[in-house]
Design an enzyme around this catalytic site. Structure first.
Site, mmCIF file in Angstrom:
data_model
loop_
_atom_site.group_PDB
_atom_site.id
_atom_site.type_symbol
_atom_site.label_atom_id
_atom_site.label_comp_id
_atom_site.label_asym_id
_atom_site.label_seq_id
_atom_site.Cartn_x
_atom_site.Cartn_y
_atom_site.Cartn_z
ATOM 1 N N GLU A 186 -7.253 -2.803 -6.060
ATOM 2 C CA GLU A 186 -7.528 -1.791 -7.011
ATOM 3 C C GLU A 186 -7.909 -0.394 -6.755
ATOM 4 O O GLU A 186 -8.498 -0.178 -7.763
ATOM 5 C CB GLU A 186 -8.136 -3.040 -8.112
ATOM 6 N N HIS A 236 -11.294 -5.883 -3.094
ATOM 7 C CA HIS A 236 -11.152 -5.940 -4.228
ATOM 8 C C HIS A 236 -10.614 -4.296 -4.936
ATOM 9 O O HIS A 236 -9.847 -3.281 -4.974
ATOM 10 C CB HIS A 236 -12.317 -6.458 -5.695
ATOM 11 N N HIS A 287 -6.642 -13.270 -6.830
ATOM 12 C CA HIS A 287 -6.289 -11.503 -6.469
ATOM 13 C C HIS A 287 -5.915 -12.644 -4.573
ATOM 14 O O HIS A 287 -4.706 -11.881 -4.550
ATOM 15 C CB HIS A 287 -6.986 -10.901 -5.747
HETATM 16 CO CO CO Z 1 -10.422 -8.371 -10.274
#
Ligand code: CO
Length: 304
Positions: free
Chosen positions: A213, A182, A245
């Protein structure tokens, strides 16, 4: 006039009980006459029905590891909680979960973070927990917080072993495994990610990791894949669940998904939509962390 002295008395009683509990710390938890214990599992949450299998598997693992103890869930994402409530399958937040355990007579709580690394979400969990404990000082005798999945090199080695074994059947010789972590804008846990990446890469030179991210993104990943002359890769999320995601940013058909970017770079891909919660070896790390946590948040930090 009677209420003042009696409330003073109960305050004193609670104070001494808390002191006694702190003195006993972990030892009371294993005694025969131990108080009722319970588990609170805390995840960011998901509203993707197909991703729920990971949550169910984690739930089963904890019920097996802590027999007879209530296992309650909390999701930290308000957006997801609202969505689930509207769909008639509500999951509470951290305070709801603690209140639920208290209503079941639980006096000793083990809170287990289901985050992969200690980033912003874990910090928010710690803070919410301490605030709740402060607001209800007499509710529990002990509250233990288990750390996220990747805390030590040992954890990273165990996770690499579990993830690689799980992906074995999908990869023929020489094929790469690309893991999407992530990460986050402010880079908290960015170094944990780099450490884990080194451990995974040491375990298998054909494992490549980047974040959706975080600091290490798809451009660096593509450069690495190109340098290693990768022609085919299995794509998998390095997240608790294969949720939004995994299904969109990783394997989706949009032109900026990792699958599309790799395809344009001439790399064939196959998506493995499985969350870490669905891998036994990854669940074992979370259970171990729950068992290892002996620092009672209700007490002063231990003197060194
Ligand atoms: Co997220």
């Amino acid at each position: 006039m009677r209420s003042f002295p009696s409330s003073l008395l109960s305050f004193a009683l609670i104070f001494f009980l808390a002191l006694a509990a702190c003195a006993r710390q972990q030892s009371s938890v294993n005694a025969v006459d131990a108080p009722q214990q319970g588990i609170l599992l805390v995840a960011f949450g998901t509203s993707v029905p197909e991703a729920m299998q990971a949550m169910r598997d984690v739930d089963t693992a904890f019920k097996t590891a802590f027999p007879g103890q209530p296992v309650v869930w909390a999701y930290t994402s308000q957006i997801i909680r609202k969505k689930l409530a509207a769909e008639g399958r509500p999951v509470g937040g951290i305070s709801d979960g603690l209140a639920m355990l208290a209503s079941k007579g639980v006096r000793v709580v083990r809170v287990q973070s289901l985050h992969v690394m200690a980033g912003e979400e874990f910090s928010a969990l710690e803070r919410a927990l301490l605030l709740d404990v402060k607001q209800h000082p007499q509710r529990f005798e002990a509250v233990f917080l288990g750390r996220p999945m990747l805390e030590s090199r040992e954890d990273a080695i165990a996770l690499a072993r579990a993830v690689l074994a799980d992906a074995k059947d999908l990869r023929s010789k020489g094929e790469a495994l690309v893991l999407m972590g992530h990460g986050q804008e402010h880079g908290r846990a960015g170094l944990t990610f780099e450490g884990a990446r080194t451990v995974f890469h040491d375990a298998d030179r054909k494992v490549f990791m980047a974040t959706v991210e975080g600091a290490r993104g798809i451009d660096e990943l593509l450069a690495e894949l190109k340098a290693a002359k990768v022609k085919k890769a299995v794509l998998e999320p390095l997240m608790l669940v294969a949720g939004d995601h995994a299904r969109n940013d990783l394997a989706g058909e949009e032109e900026d998904s990792w699958a599309s970017r790799l395809a344009r770079a001439g790399i064939k891909t196959e998506a493995k939509l499985k969350g870490l919660g669905q891998i036994g070896g990854a669940r074992d790390i979370l259970v171990r962390h729950a068992k290892e946590s002996t620092d009672n948040l209700m007490c002063e930090p231990r003197k060194q």
